[in-house]
Write a protein that holds these residues in place. Sequence first.
Motif, short mmCIF file in Angstrom:
data_model
loop_
_atom_site.label_atom_id
_atom_site.label_comp_id
_atom_site.label_asym_id
_atom_site.label_seq_id
_atom_site.Cartn_x
_atom_site.Cartn_y
_atom_site.Cartn_z
N VAL A 6 0.29 7.11 4.12
CA VAL A 6 0.81 6.00 3.32
C VAL A 6 1.54 5.05 4.26
O VAL A 6 2.30 5.46 5.13
CB VAL A 6 1.76 6.52 2.22
CG1 VAL A 6 2.36 5.37 1.44
CG2 VAL A 6 1.03 7.49 1.30
N LEU A 7 1.28 3.75 4.05
CA LEU A 7 1.95 2.70 4.82
C LEU A 7 2.78 1.86 3.88
O LEU A 7 2.53 1.83 2.67
CB LEU A 7 0.91 1.82 5.52
CG LEU A 7 -0.07 2.51 6.47
CD1 LEU A 7 -1.11 1.51 6.96
CD2 LEU A 7 0.67 3.14 7.63
N ILE A 8 3.72 1.15 4.43
CA ILE A 8 4.54 0.22 3.65
C ILE A 8 4.07 -1.19 4.00
O ILE A 8 4.06 -1.58 5.17
CB ILE A 8 6.04 0.37 3.97
CG1 ILE A 8 6.50 1.82 3.80
CG2 ILE A 8 6.87 -0.60 3.13
CD1 ILE A 8 6.36 2.36 2.40
N ASP A 9 3.66 -1.95 2.97
CA ASP A 9 3.17 -3.31 3.23
C ASP A 9 4.35 -4.27 3.41
O ASP A 9 5.51 -3.87 3.37
CB ASP A 9 2.19 -3.78 2.14
CG ASP A 9 2.84 -3.99 0.79
OD1 ASP A 9 4.07 -4.00 0.70
OD2 ASP A 9 2.08 -4.17 -0.19
N VAL A 10 4.04 -5.56 3.62
CA VAL A 10 5.09 -6.56 3.90
C VAL A 10 6.04 -6.75 2.72
O VAL A 10 7.17 -7.22 2.91
CB VAL A 10 4.46 -7.92 4.31
CG1 VAL A 10 3.75 -7.80 5.63
CG2 VAL A 10 3.54 -8.45 3.24
N GLU A 11 5.61 -6.41 1.54
CA GLU A 11 6.46 -6.53 0.35
C GLU A 11 7.27 -5.26 0.09
O GLU A 11 7.99 -5.17 -0.89
CB GLU A 11 5.61 -6.87 -0.88
CG GLU A 11 4.89 -8.20 -0.77
CD GLU A 11 3.93 -8.42 -1.92
OE1 GLU A 11 3.76 -7.51 -2.77
OE2 GLU A 11 3.37 -9.52 -1.98
N GLY A 12 7.10 -4.25 0.97
CA GLY A 12 7.83 -3.00 0.82
C GLY A 12 7.17 -2.01 -0.11
O GLY A 12 7.76 -0.99 -0.45
N LYS A 13 5.95 -2.31 -0.53
CA LYS A 13 5.23 -1.40 -1.43
C LYS A 13 4.41 -0.39 -0.61
O LYS A 13 3.91 -0.70 0.46
CB LYS A 13 4.30 -2.18 -2.35
CG LYS A 13 5.02 -3.10 -3.30
CD LYS A 13 4.05 -3.84 -4.17
CE LYS A 13 4.79 -4.81 -5.08
NZ LYS A 13 3.87 -5.61 -5.88
N MET A 14 4.28 0.81 -1.20
CA MET A 14 3.47 1.83 -0.53
C MET A 14 1.98 1.51 -0.71
O MET A 14 1.57 1.05 -1.78
CB MET A 14 3.78 3.21 -1.12
CG MET A 14 5.17 3.69 -0.78
SD MET A 14 5.65 5.27 -1.52
CE MET A 14 4.27 6.30 -1.31
#
Length: 134
Positions: A76-84
């Motif tokens: 799982v990565l965290i996108d630029v908006e902080g979402k998984m």
Amino acid sequence: MRGTKPHMVTDPEAVGVLPAPGWFTDFARAEWDRVMPILTERRILTDADLGSLENYCIAVATVRAMEAHLQEHGHVLIDVEGKMKRNPAVGVQSDAMTRARLLAAELGLTPVSRSRPAIREEDPDDGDNPLDVS
């Protein structure tokens, strides 16, 4: 499974042990070096099958490379908006696993594929051709 295991039909044009292609990654070369002796011992691998063997090794190498990536970066990565977000390597690995499994079956590298009856050439003079209407 009941009965006797079918014997594999050897091919008179079977290739011997060949070195892995020079452009392979280390993972692909390791898989080639692992399975090539097995396939040549069975005498079923011909020049026509080398492309499938290359693709199988590439698929296995992709699975291993994606696993190394996932172990380092996570599933799982965290996108630029902080979402998984699911790591794209998960999908790449899954596709490569499917390709590797299908190609392994074609090459007789799975227990199920080795247990299937071998395809044998029929004698053209046996007189039992159901399509012969003459």
